[in-house]
Motif scaffolding. Structure first.
Motif, PDB file in Angstrom:
ATOM      1  N   LYS A 139       0.837  -1.198   0.000  1.00  0.00           N
ATOM      2  CA  LYS A 139       0.000   0.000   0.000  1.00  0.00           C
ATOM      3  C   LYS A 139       0.869   1.243   0.000  1.00  0.00           C
ATOM      4  O   LYS A 139       1.948   1.252   0.542  1.00  0.00           O
ATOM      5  CB  LYS A 139      -0.896   0.015   1.243  1.00  0.00           C
ATOM      6  N   VAL A 140       0.339   2.258  -0.614  1.00  0.00           N
ATOM      7  CA  VAL A 140       1.090   3.505  -0.705  1.00  0.00           C
ATOM      8  C   VAL A 140       1.267   4.080   0.687  1.00  0.00           C
ATOM      9  O   VAL A 140       0.288   4.382   1.381  1.00  0.00           O
ATOM     10  CB  VAL A 140       0.361   4.526  -1.603  1.00  0.00           C
ATOM     11  N   PRO A 141       2.464   4.232   1.111  1.00  0.00           N
ATOM     12  CA  PRO A 141       2.675   4.746   2.467  1.00  0.00           C
ATOM     13  C   PRO A 141       2.532   6.270   2.487  1.00  0.00           C
ATOM     14  O   PRO A 141       2.629   6.936   1.479  1.00  0.00           O
ATOM     15  CB  PRO A 141       4.112   4.309   2.774  1.00  0.00           C
ATOM     16  N   GLU A 196      10.033   6.684   2.320  1.00  0.00           N
ATOM     17  CA  GLU A 196       9.986   5.229   2.234  1.00  0.00           C
ATOM     18  C   GLU A 196       9.692   4.775   0.812  1.00  0.00           C
ATOM     19  O   GLU A 196      10.256   3.785   0.326  1.00  0.00           O
ATOM     20  CB  GLU A 196       8.927   4.688   3.189  1.00  0.00           C
ATOM     21  N   ILE A 197       8.822   5.535   0.123  1.00  0.00           N
ATOM     22  CA  ILE A 197       8.508   5.179  -1.264  1.00  0.00           C
ATOM     23  C   ILE A 197       9.734   5.336  -2.139  1.00  0.00           C
ATOM     24  O   ILE A 197      10.057   4.481  -2.984  1.00  0.00           O
ATOM     25  CB  ILE A 197       7.352   6.063  -1.784  1.00  0.00           C
ATOM     26  N   ASN A 198      10.462   6.424  -1.942  1.00  0.00           N
ATOM     27  CA  ASN A 198      11.681   6.644  -2.744  1.00  0.00           C
ATOM     28  C   ASN A 198      12.724   5.559  -2.492  1.00  0.00           C
ATOM     29  O   ASN A 198      13.379   5.070  -3.408  1.00  0.00           O
ATOM     30  CB  ASN A 198      12.243   8.032  -2.434  1.00  0.00           C
ATOM     31  N   LYS A 220      14.212   2.943  -5.262  1.00  0.00           N
ATOM     32  CA  LYS A 220      15.647   2.811  -5.516  1.00  0.00           C
ATOM     33  C   LYS A 220      16.104   1.351  -5.364  1.00  0.00           C
ATOM     34  O   LYS A 220      16.906   0.842  -6.132  1.00  0.00           O
ATOM     35  CB  LYS A 220      16.426   3.709  -4.549  1.00  0.00           C
ATOM     36  N   THR A 221      15.554   0.707  -4.346  1.00  0.00           N
ATOM     37  CA  THR A 221      15.921  -0.705  -4.132  1.00  0.00           C
ATOM     38  C   THR A 221      15.502  -1.560  -5.319  1.00  0.00           C
ATOM     39  O   THR A 221      16.264  -2.404  -5.817  1.00  0.00           O
ATOM     40  CB  THR A 221      15.289  -1.230  -2.838  1.00  0.00           C
ATOM     41  N   VAL A 222      14.259  -1.328  -5.810  1.00  0.00           N
ATOM     42  CA  VAL A 222      13.770  -2.089  -6.962  1.00  0.00           C
ATOM     43  C   VAL A 222      14.601  -1.799  -8.194  1.00  0.00           C
ATOM     44  O   VAL A 222      14.966  -2.685  -8.973  1.00  0.00           O
ATOM     45  CB  VAL A 222      12.285  -1.779  -7.209  1.00  0.00           C
ATOM     46  N   ALA A 223      14.970  -0.522  -8.414  1.00  0.00           N
ATOM     47  CA  ALA A 223      15.781  -0.151  -9.573  1.00  0.00           C
ATOM     48  C   ALA A 223      17.159  -0.798  -9.503  1.00  0.00           C
ATOM     49  O   ALA A 223      17.713  -1.274 -10.514  1.00  0.00           O
ATOM     50  CB  ALA A 223      15.901   1.370  -9.653  1.00  0.00           C
TER      51      ALA A 223
END
Length: 298
Positions: free
Chosen positions: A199-201, A206-208, A212-215
């Motif tokens: 869910k969108v926090p 935290e979203i950024n 970055k982790t996914v990228a």
């Protein structure tokens, strides 16, 4: 050997023949002696003889001795022919052509050298009368095409071992690359699932961080895939080069086999070498089948 210039094996062969010749010569001399003794025992019974009687006895003795000597000379010639026949048969078996120099048979220096050699070898009568077992002629060492073929077979065996080790290494690398790819794909699917369910926090930071982790994971995955592709391409090139080398070796082996069949037809050596080449071709075929597994799909 210092006396005749032969090696130890051939020296022993010469000694065996000289022992045989001395034995035959001794028997023939005893026969000649017996001719004279028979004349003494059968004819020399009177105290006086006329010239005609003496001439008759000597003529008869001459005929007998002449026949014995002639028989011995003929037998010696035939014996020498049989000895040469053995040597020539052995030479022809290995496609050799021996040559003889008849003029050397009347070389006084060499004849005297042989006589001295005989005296030194048969000093005592016991040694002269000792019988020895004559060994069979030993086959000559293989040479020419057979020797080259053996070297080629040894080289192919070494090449096969190297190819087997290389193939094992390639299989290990390929398996590791596939396992790594599966792990990365599983990780990516899990991240995508987490991203879809997450869910969108309320916290933008935290979203950024998550993006970055996914990228970073995607970048690592793509780099790993690229490395795997490069490694696969390198492996495929190595396999193609190895295949060409194998085909070249197969062609050389076929040429060597044809040459060997031409020179060694109807011989035991030919059949043995052909069996060895057949086994070697089967090994190469098995190796080619294993290498074909790693060729690129069309």
């Amino acid at each position: 050997m210092a006396e005749l210039g032969l090696n130890e094996h051939h020296q022993n062969e010469v000694i065996n023949y000289m022992r045989f010749a001395r034995s035959k010569r001794g028997l023939r001399l005893k026969t000649v002696d017996s001719c004279f003794q028979d004349l003494k025992d059968s004819r020399l019974v009177d105290e006086t003889f006329t010239v005609d009687e003496v001439t008759e006895m000597l003529d008869g003795l001459q005929v007998v001795v002449h026949g014995e000597v002639e028989s011995e000379l003929i037998n010696t010639t035939h014996t020498n022919v049989l000895l040469l026949r053995q040597l020539f048969f052995q030479a022809e078996k290995w496609h050799l052509k021996l040559q003889t120099d008849i003029s050397e048979l009347e070389n006084r220096e060499l004849l005297e050298q042989v006589a001295e050699f005989e005296k030194s070898e048969f000093k005592s009568s016991n040694k002269a009368n000792t019988e020895s077992i004559k060994p069979k002629l030993a086959p000559l060492n293989e040479g020419g095409s057979a020797e080259l073929l053996n070297k080629e077979i040894s080289r192919l065996n070494e090449e096969n071992e190297k190819l087997k080790a290389r193939l094992k290494t390639i299989e290990t690398q390929a398996t590791s690359a596939l396992d790594e790819k599966v792990k990365l794909e599983r990780t990516l699917k899990e991240l995508q699932k987490i991203q879809g369910d997450y869910k969108v926090p309320h916290n933008t930071q935290e979203i950024n961080n998550l993006e970055k982790t996914v990228a970073a994971l995607k970048s690592d995955f793509e780099r790993t895939l690229n490395d795997s592709t490069a490694n696969k391409k390198s492996l495929e090139e190595d396999l193609v080069s190895t295949k060409h080398n194998l085909l070249k070796v197969q062609e050389q082996l076929d040429m060597a086999e044809k040459e060997l069949e031409r020179k060694f037809q109807q011989t035991a050596a030919y059949r043995n070498m052909k069996d060895i080449l057949t086994k070697k071709n089967d090994q190469i075929k098995d190796l080619r089948k294993q290498l074909l597994k790693y060729e690129p799909e069309d």
